[in-house]
Design a protein around this motif. Structure first.
Motif, PDB file in Angstrom:
ATOM      1  N   ILE A 291     -45.880  35.038  51.519  1.00  0.00           N
ATOM      2  CA  ILE A 291     -44.420  35.197  52.308  1.00  0.00           C
ATOM      3  C   ILE A 291     -45.031  35.102  53.771  1.00  0.00           C
ATOM      4  O   ILE A 291     -45.736  35.888  54.303  1.00  0.00           O
ATOM      5  CB  ILE A 291     -44.186  36.643  52.165  1.00  0.00           C
ATOM      6  N   HIS A 292     -44.487  33.823  54.232  1.00  0.00           N
ATOM      7  CA  HIS A 292     -44.828  33.429  55.459  1.00  0.00           C
ATOM      8  C   HIS A 292     -44.254  34.193  56.571  1.00  0.00           C
ATOM      9  O   HIS A 292     -42.883  34.797  56.538  1.00  0.00           O
ATOM     10  CB  HIS A 292     -44.778  31.998  55.745  1.00  0.00           C
ATOM     11  N   GLN A 293     -44.443  34.224  57.770  1.00  0.00           N
ATOM     12  CA  GLN A 293     -43.889  34.821  58.924  1.00  0.00           C
ATOM     13  C   GLN A 293     -42.538  34.231  58.961  1.00  0.00           C
ATOM     14  O   GLN A 293     -41.755  34.950  59.388  1.00  0.00           O
ATOM     15  CB  GLN A 293     -45.070  34.664  59.979  1.00  0.00           C
ATOM     16  N   GLU A 294     -42.381  32.831  58.868  1.00  0.00           N
ATOM     17  CA  GLU A 294     -41.071  32.155  59.171  1.00  0.00           C
ATOM     18  C   GLU A 294     -40.520  32.263  57.788  1.00  0.00           C
ATOM     19  O   GLU A 294     -40.933  31.880  56.934  1.00  0.00           O
ATOM     20  CB  GLU A 294     -41.270  30.774  59.707  1.00  0.00           C
ATOM     21  N   ILE A 295     -39.368  32.540  58.035  1.00  0.00           N
ATOM     22  CA  ILE A 295     -38.484  32.759  56.785  1.00  0.00           C
ATOM     23  C   ILE A 295     -37.817  31.077  56.306  1.00  0.00           C
ATOM     24  O   ILE A 295     -37.697  30.314  57.164  1.00  0.00           O
ATOM     25  CB  ILE A 295     -37.003  33.400  56.787  1.00  0.00           C
ATOM     26  N   VAL A 296     -38.113  30.684  55.054  1.00  0.00           N
ATOM     27  CA  VAL A 296     -38.076  29.473  54.636  1.00  0.00           C
ATOM     28  C   VAL A 296     -36.991  29.534  53.095  1.00  0.00           C
ATOM     29  O   VAL A 296     -37.032  28.431  52.424  1.00  0.00           O
ATOM     30  CB  VAL A 296     -39.427  28.848  54.037  1.00  0.00           C
TER      31      VAL A 296
ATOM     32  N   GLN B  58     -33.124  38.927  54.533  1.00  0.00           N
ATOM     33  CA  GLN B  58     -33.718  37.592  54.005  1.00  0.00           C
ATOM     34  C   GLN B  58     -35.048  37.947  53.803  1.00  0.00           C
ATOM     35  O   GLN B  58     -35.696  37.176  52.616  1.00  0.00           O
ATOM     36  CB  GLN B  58     -33.530  36.636  55.285  1.00  0.00           C
ATOM     37  N   GLN B  59     -35.848  38.576  54.555  1.00  0.00           N
ATOM     38  CA  GLN B  59     -37.462  38.947  54.479  1.00  0.00           C
ATOM     39  C   GLN B  59     -37.602  39.695  53.163  1.00  0.00           C
ATOM     40  O   GLN B  59     -38.269  39.391  52.415  1.00  0.00           O
ATOM     41  CB  GLN B  59     -37.712  39.905  55.694  1.00  0.00           C
ATOM     42  N   LEU B  60     -36.612  40.527  52.632  1.00  0.00           N
ATOM     43  CA  LEU B  60     -36.692  41.121  51.492  1.00  0.00           C
ATOM     44  C   LEU B  60     -36.548  40.021  50.266  1.00  0.00           C
ATOM     45  O   LEU B  60     -37.321  40.067  49.325  1.00  0.00           O
ATOM     46  CB  LEU B  60     -35.615  42.258  51.211  1.00  0.00           C
TER      47      LEU B  60
ATOM     48  N   GLU C 155     -37.362  36.992  50.451  1.00  0.00           N
ATOM     49  CA  GLU C 155     -38.611  36.471  50.365  1.00  0.00           C
ATOM     50  C   GLU C 155     -39.796  37.070  49.463  1.00  0.00           C
ATOM     51  O   GLU C 155     -40.565  36.344  48.679  1.00  0.00           O
ATOM     52  CB  GLU C 155     -39.133  36.279  51.629  1.00  0.00           C
ATOM     53  N   ILE C 156     -39.671  38.441  49.781  1.00  0.00           N
ATOM     54  CA  ILE C 156     -40.433  39.246  48.942  1.00  0.00           C
ATOM     55  C   ILE C 156     -40.140  39.206  47.389  1.00  0.00           C
ATOM     56  O   ILE C 156     -41.274  39.024  46.435  1.00  0.00           O
ATOM     57  CB  ILE C 156     -40.532  40.570  49.572  1.00  0.00           C
ATOM     58  N   VAL C 157     -38.895  39.406  47.015  1.00  0.00           N
ATOM     59  CA  VAL C 157     -38.558  39.189  45.663  1.00  0.00           C
ATOM     60  C   VAL C 157     -38.883  37.992  45.061  1.00  0.00           C
ATOM     61  O   VAL C 157     -39.450  38.003  44.156  1.00  0.00           O
ATOM     62  CB  VAL C 157     -37.061  39.407  45.578  1.00  0.00           C
ATOM     63  N   LYS C 158     -38.872  37.074  45.819  1.00  0.00           N
ATOM     64  CA  LYS C 158     -39.254  35.710  45.409  1.00  0.00           C
ATOM     65  C   LYS C 158     -40.632  35.344  45.012  1.00  0.00           C
ATOM     66  O   LYS C 158     -41.088  34.882  43.964  1.00  0.00           O
ATOM     67  CB  LYS C 158     -38.664  34.538  46.339  1.00  0.00           C
ATOM     68  N   ALA C 159     -41.335  35.768  45.820  1.00  0.00           N
ATOM     69  CA  ALA C 159     -42.754  35.869  45.907  1.00  0.00           C
ATOM     70  C   ALA C 159     -43.445  36.385  44.673  1.00  0.00           C
ATOM     71  O   ALA C 159     -44.213  35.843  43.906  1.00  0.00           O
ATOM     72  CB  ALA C 159     -43.418  36.228  46.956  1.00  0.00           C
TER      73      ALA C 159
ATOM     74  N   MET D 166     -48.948  38.700  52.761  1.00  0.00           N
ATOM     75  CA  MET D 166     -47.598  39.111  53.381  1.00  0.00           C
ATOM     76  C   MET D 166     -48.002  38.892  54.844  1.00  0.00           C
ATOM     77  O   MET D 166     -48.659  39.789  55.291  1.00  0.00           O
ATOM     78  CB  MET D 166     -47.144  40.441  52.910  1.00  0.00           C
ATOM     79  N   ASP D 167     -47.189  37.995  55.446  1.00  0.00           N
ATOM     80  CA  ASP D 167     -47.433  37.579  56.815  1.00  0.00           C
ATOM     81  C   ASP D 167     -46.397  38.237  57.716  1.00  0.00           C
ATOM     82  O   ASP D 167     -45.291  38.026  57.914  1.00  0.00           O
ATOM     83  CB  ASP D 167     -47.640  36.221  57.049  1.00  0.00           C
TER      84      ASP D 167
END
Ligand SMILES: Nc1ncnc2c1ncn2[C@@H]1O[C@H](COP(=O)(O)OP(=O)(O)OP(=O)(O)O)[C@@H](O)[C@H]1O
Ligand SMILES: [Mg+2]
Length: 496
Positions: A85-90, A148-150, A152-156, A166-167
């Motif tokens: 999970i990168h620092q920038e949302i992708v 959005q960050q959450l 990302e976490i679900v996706k990872a 997790m960055d």
């Protein structure tokens, strides 16, 4: 079974003149939660990008389960069971939550079409597993940064991963969401997932991690067992010196009212808000996520309308229709989300800093005085200690925390009467945080009126003259400095 699921030896990486990594060692044991800690620009994200296949190292070796691997790209990393999970949302803003989670590997029906029903059901299940309240049919672009960050976490996690990186995943999460995340991390640990965790928040590191590796200026400093360490030891290892007087505050509130907000309302967002800010005062705004603080600030700044009430600056009622009106009148706002509202990423550090200030730097009506401009830029790079190869470097090449400092510089350069800071130290390291506090204090001393919106209670308590607490769009209390305790603030923030 080998003890270390991952070993990184002597990793080096440079970008042009910048040596981002210079001999980093890192080991991750099976089932371990291992933090990476270092100042802004120390090289944490770069190391993670090497592991995630985004950057190729110039030197060094990576071993997974004892075998040397070459991670040539993101797919390689995934194939080795690494999720990042990168620092920038992708995420893709115009796709739904479920579509983002399953992007490129959507379940299909017998006819080969995307099985939306299946996809949505599975995605909803994953979201529920994490204890999140999120509709997977929502477009990602409509979600707050935190949500959005959450996603990302679900996706990872939805990839079958062995190593989760997790960055700064919690930089925009509320306390409640952080708790959920930690529960999930414990569950993943029990399922044999090892984790690398990056955060500037010591409280989190001491709650969730087993070990902490500290890096400084791209070099390896050391690794400590969390339970045998202390914040002081970590700071000394990160910064290379002890930090005294973390918060600087000389109280300097004067009698003149700069901003007066009367009965301001916006349907379903905030209701009947009244307060004033004096010269030299730092007024805090506290509350849980979604309490309406950021929206209120955006309304004062002209970026978001209001239905009723009034806003006056130095006794004059404002009729602000846009942000440029607000800037013109002397209001500056350092926004919560720097990516969305703060910076032009492909432009240079210097360009961004002087973006709001171009008018005052004009030599005549047409030409910007290059001399004034570069003097201003150098002054801010120095005083905020911004780590950049040069003023002409692209902002996107700066580390996350240093980008935040560029946003701050940009607004300070407008020479405002009222400065609104929305989470100004989010993602900023301890050393830089302390610098930002002393700058804020200095500005207040010079008579600037300052509003500080922050979810960090110690920051609010130590920096503010008084604090407005909001809950569900209403102002539930304005606490005087003598009443500022964590318990007091939380009581009014939660209604408990
Ligand atoms: N793509 C790039 N091009 C040029 N320089 C870069 C690039 N990526 C990173 N750097 C530089 O490498 C150094 C390390 O940056 P990195 O993003 O790894 O820091 P970080 O430890 O993650 O900091 P933060 O806590 O602020 O996120 C910085 O000086 C940064 O400007
Ligand atoms: Mg980073």
């Amino acid at each position: 079974m080998v003890e270390n699921v991952l070993e990184m030896h002597s990793i080096a990486k440079s970008f042009g003149q910048t040596q981002a990594l210079n001999g980093i060692n890192f080991e991750l044991k099976s089932g371990e939660i291992h933090a990476l800690l270092g100042e802004n620009g120390a090289g944490k994200s770069t190391l993670i990008k090497v592991l995630g296949g985004i950057h190729q190292p110039d030197r060094g070796e990576i071993l997974i389960n004892g075998n040397t691997v070459h991670i040539k790209g993101v797919h390689d990393a995934q194939a080795h069971g690494i999720g990042v999970i990168h620092q920038e949302i992708v995420l893709v803003p115009y796709l739904t939550v479920a579509e983002n989670i399953f992007l490129g590997r959507e379940p299909v029906t017998k006819l080969g079409l995307i099985d939306r029903k299946q996809m949505n059901a599975e995605a909803q299940e994953m979201v529920k597993e994490l204890g999140l309240n999120l509709d997977v049919n929502t477009l990602v672009g409509e979600l707050s940064v935190a949500h959005q960050q959450l996603v990302e976490i679900v996706k990872a996690i939805s990839f079958n991963i062995k190593i989760l990186v997790m960055d700064e995943p919690t930089s925009s999460l509320s306390d409640e969401e952080v708790k959920h995340l930690f529960v999930t991390m414990e569950r993943l640990r029990q399922n044999g997932v090892s984790m690398i965790y990056i955060s500037h928040k010591f409280e989190e590191l001491f709650t969730i991690t087993d070990r902490i590796t500290i890096i400084r200026d791209g070099t390896y400093v050391g690794t400590v067992n969390t339970k045998n360490s202390s914040p002081d030891e970590l700071v000394a290892m990160m910064v290379g010196r002890e930090l005294k007087n973390f918060y600087t505050r000389t109280y300097s509130r004067q009698d003149e009212v700069v901003l007066k907000v009367d009965h301001l309302s916006k349907q379903n967002v905030f209701e009947d808000i009244s307060f004033s800010v004096h010269q030299g005062e730092i007024l805090g705004f506290s509350g849980l996520m979604g309490a309406g603080r950021s929206e209120l600030m955006l309304a004062i700044f002209g970026a978001y309308g209001y239905d009723n009430g009034s806003v006056s600056l130095n006794g004059e009622e404002l009729k602000i229709k846009s942000c440029s009106d607000a800037i013109e009148k002397g209001i500056a706002l350092v926004p919560e989300d720097r990516k969305d509202q703060g910076l032009v990423l492909l432009n240079s550090v210097g360009f961004n800093m002087t973006l709001s200030e171009l008018k005052h730097l004009m030599k005549n009506k047409l030409i910007v005085s290059e001399e004034k401009r570069s003097a201003l830029i150098s002054a801010y790079i120095k005083s905020l200690n911004i780590k950049t190869a040069s003023p002409d470097a692209e902002v996107s090449s700066l580390s996350g925390g240093n980008q935040q400092k560029v946003v701050l510089a940009k607004w300070l350069a407008t020479n405002p009467k009222l400065l609104i800071l929305d989470e100004p130290t989010r993602g900023v390291d301890v050393g830089a945080k302390s610098e930002i506090y002393s700058i804020i204090n200095e500005l207040a001393k010079q008579g600037l009126a300052i509003i500080l919106v922050s979810s960090e209670l110690p920051e609010i308590i130590n920096m503010c003259d008084s604090v407005c607490v909001m809950r569900e769009g209403k102002l539930t209390a304005q606490l005087a400095q003598s009443e500022l305790t964590q318990e007091n603030i939380m009581r009014y923030a939660t209604g408990g």
